[in-house]
Write a protein that holds these residues in place. Sequence first.
Motif, short mmCIF file in Angstrom:
data_model
loop_
_atom_site.label_atom_id
_atom_site.label_comp_id
_atom_site.label_asym_id
_atom_site.label_seq_id
_atom_site.Cartn_x
_atom_site.Cartn_y
_atom_site.Cartn_z
N GLU A 37 -0.17 -10.03 5.75
CA GLU A 37 -0.93 -9.17 6.66
C GLU A 37 0.00 -8.34 7.53
N ALA A 38 1.08 -8.96 8.01
CA ALA A 38 2.03 -8.23 8.84
C ALA A 38 2.72 -7.12 8.04
N MET A 39 3.06 -7.40 6.80
CA MET A 39 3.73 -6.40 5.96
C MET A 39 2.80 -5.24 5.63
N LEU A 40 1.53 -5.53 5.41
CA LEU A 40 0.56 -4.48 5.12
C LEU A 40 0.39 -3.53 6.31
N HIS A 41 0.55 -4.05 7.50
CA HIS A 41 0.44 -3.21 8.69
C HIS A 41 1.74 -2.45 8.97
N ALA A 42 2.85 -2.94 8.39
CA ALA A 42 4.15 -2.36 8.71
C ALA A 42 4.60 -1.30 7.73
N ALA A 43 4.04 -1.29 6.52
CA ALA A 43 4.50 -0.36 5.49
C ALA A 43 3.34 0.09 4.62
N CYS A 44 3.59 1.10 3.81
CA CYS A 44 2.57 1.65 2.90
C CYS A 44 2.76 1.04 1.51
N PHE A 45 1.71 0.46 0.99
CA PHE A 45 1.72 -0.12 -0.36
C PHE A 45 0.66 0.57 -1.22
N ASP A 46 0.87 0.50 -2.52
CA ASP A 46 -0.10 1.08 -3.46
C ASP A 46 -1.07 0.05 -3.98
N VAL A 47 -0.64 -1.21 -4.06
CA VAL A 47 -1.49 -2.26 -4.60
C VAL A 47 -1.03 -3.61 -4.07
N LEU A 48 -1.98 -4.53 -3.95
CA LEU A 48 -1.70 -5.88 -3.48
C LEU A 48 -2.02 -6.88 -4.59
N ASP A 166 -0.85 17.38 -2.95
CA ASP A 166 -1.35 18.11 -1.79
C ASP A 166 -1.21 17.33 -0.48
N ARG A 167 -0.60 16.14 -0.52
CA ARG A 167 -0.37 15.39 0.70
C ARG A 167 1.09 15.51 1.11
N VAL A 168 1.31 15.64 2.41
CA VAL A 168 2.67 15.62 2.94
C VAL A 168 3.02 14.17 3.28
N LEU A 169 4.10 13.68 2.70
CA LEU A 169 4.53 12.30 2.91
C LEU A 169 5.80 12.30 3.77
N SER A 170 5.83 11.44 4.75
CA SER A 170 6.99 11.36 5.62
C SER A 170 8.15 10.69 4.89
N SER A 171 9.34 10.83 5.45
CA SER A 171 10.50 10.15 4.88
C SER A 171 10.30 8.65 4.85
N ALA A 172 9.66 8.10 5.90
CA ALA A 172 9.41 6.66 5.95
C ALA A 172 8.47 6.23 4.83
N GLN A 173 7.44 7.00 4.55
CA GLN A 173 6.52 6.66 3.46
C GLN A 173 7.21 6.69 2.11
N LEU A 174 8.06 7.69 1.91
CA LEU A 174 8.78 7.77 0.64
C LEU A 174 9.80 6.64 0.51
N LYS A 175 10.45 6.29 1.59
CA LYS A 175 11.41 5.19 1.55
C LYS A 175 10.70 3.88 1.23
N ASP A 176 9.50 3.67 1.80
CA ASP A 176 8.72 2.47 1.48
C ASP A 176 8.43 2.41 -0.01
N ALA A 177 8.03 3.54 -0.58
CA ALA A 177 7.66 3.58 -1.99
C ALA A 177 8.86 3.35 -2.90
N VAL A 178 10.02 3.84 -2.49
CA VAL A 178 11.20 3.77 -3.36
C VAL A 178 11.99 2.48 -3.16
N TYR A 179 12.09 2.00 -1.92
CA TYR A 179 12.96 0.87 -1.62
C TYR A 179 12.22 -0.37 -1.13
N GLY A 180 10.98 -0.25 -0.69
CA GLY A 180 10.32 -1.39 -0.10
C GLY A 180 10.98 -1.77 1.21
N PHE A 181 11.08 -3.08 1.47
CA PHE A 181 11.66 -3.56 2.72
C PHE A 181 13.16 -3.82 2.61
N SER A 182 13.80 -3.22 1.63
CA SER A 182 15.24 -3.43 1.46
C SER A 182 16.00 -3.00 2.71
N ASP A 183 16.97 -3.82 3.11
CA ASP A 183 17.75 -3.54 4.32
C ASP A 183 19.05 -2.79 4.03
#
Length: 231
Positions: A37-48, A166-183
């Motif tokens: 639940e915390a991760m879903l609120h912290a980042a953008c996911f496509d599927v659970l 047609d959607r503008v995606l922020s750098s943070a959204q793209l980083k979530d999609a590409v890297y996930g929670f990688s540090d």
Amino acid sequence: MHVLLTEDDTLIAHGIVAGLNAQGLTVDHATTAAQAEAMLHAACFDVLILDLGLPDEDGLALLQRLRRQGLNLPVLILSARDAVAERVAGLQAGADDYLLKPFDLRELAARLHSLLRRAAGRCVNLIEHGRLRYDPSGCQAFLDGVPVDLSRREQALLQTLLNNRDRVLSSAQLKDAVYGFSDDVESNALNVHIHHLRRKLGPSIVETVRGLGYRLGPVGDSMPVRATAEP
């Protein structure tokens, strides 16, 4: 595709993460309902992907609460509970699909692609954008019918843009999609992948929206006439 896997069995989770990563998906892993639940609120996911037998809360209760909170991303229940009543309860609680354990990783990946395809309003797996075609299941891009060699990160970036036309995606959204929670992501890593996509598919494929982020750009004459697979 950015996937959140909620599974408390470490061995099963490691196998799923490795298998889906090998098929070009970005996967983050939660072991409890609270962590998911915390991760879903912290980042953008496509599927659970949701296991039902979590140590701190039943997965169905978590799913029902998430749906009440307005979470609308696709949910696939992955469970050993094989009774018809259990499967019906899962679907009625808000799941979009239900897969029984044990399972084949190829089927799991195919079901995830199907869920994302339906969420994006597509009836076929192949994504077309002008002269560009992308097969997310086969992890292959084609320009004018010629294969283009893309790394896993480049594929994740391209698919995210294609699924959000047609959607503008922020750098943070793209980083979530590409890297996930990688540090261990370097500060300029996203820009490097964008540069590589533009080099391989043409400078217009990723459009910069100053001060906001990026979006899928138009396919035009600025794209290469032809692309060849790299060695």
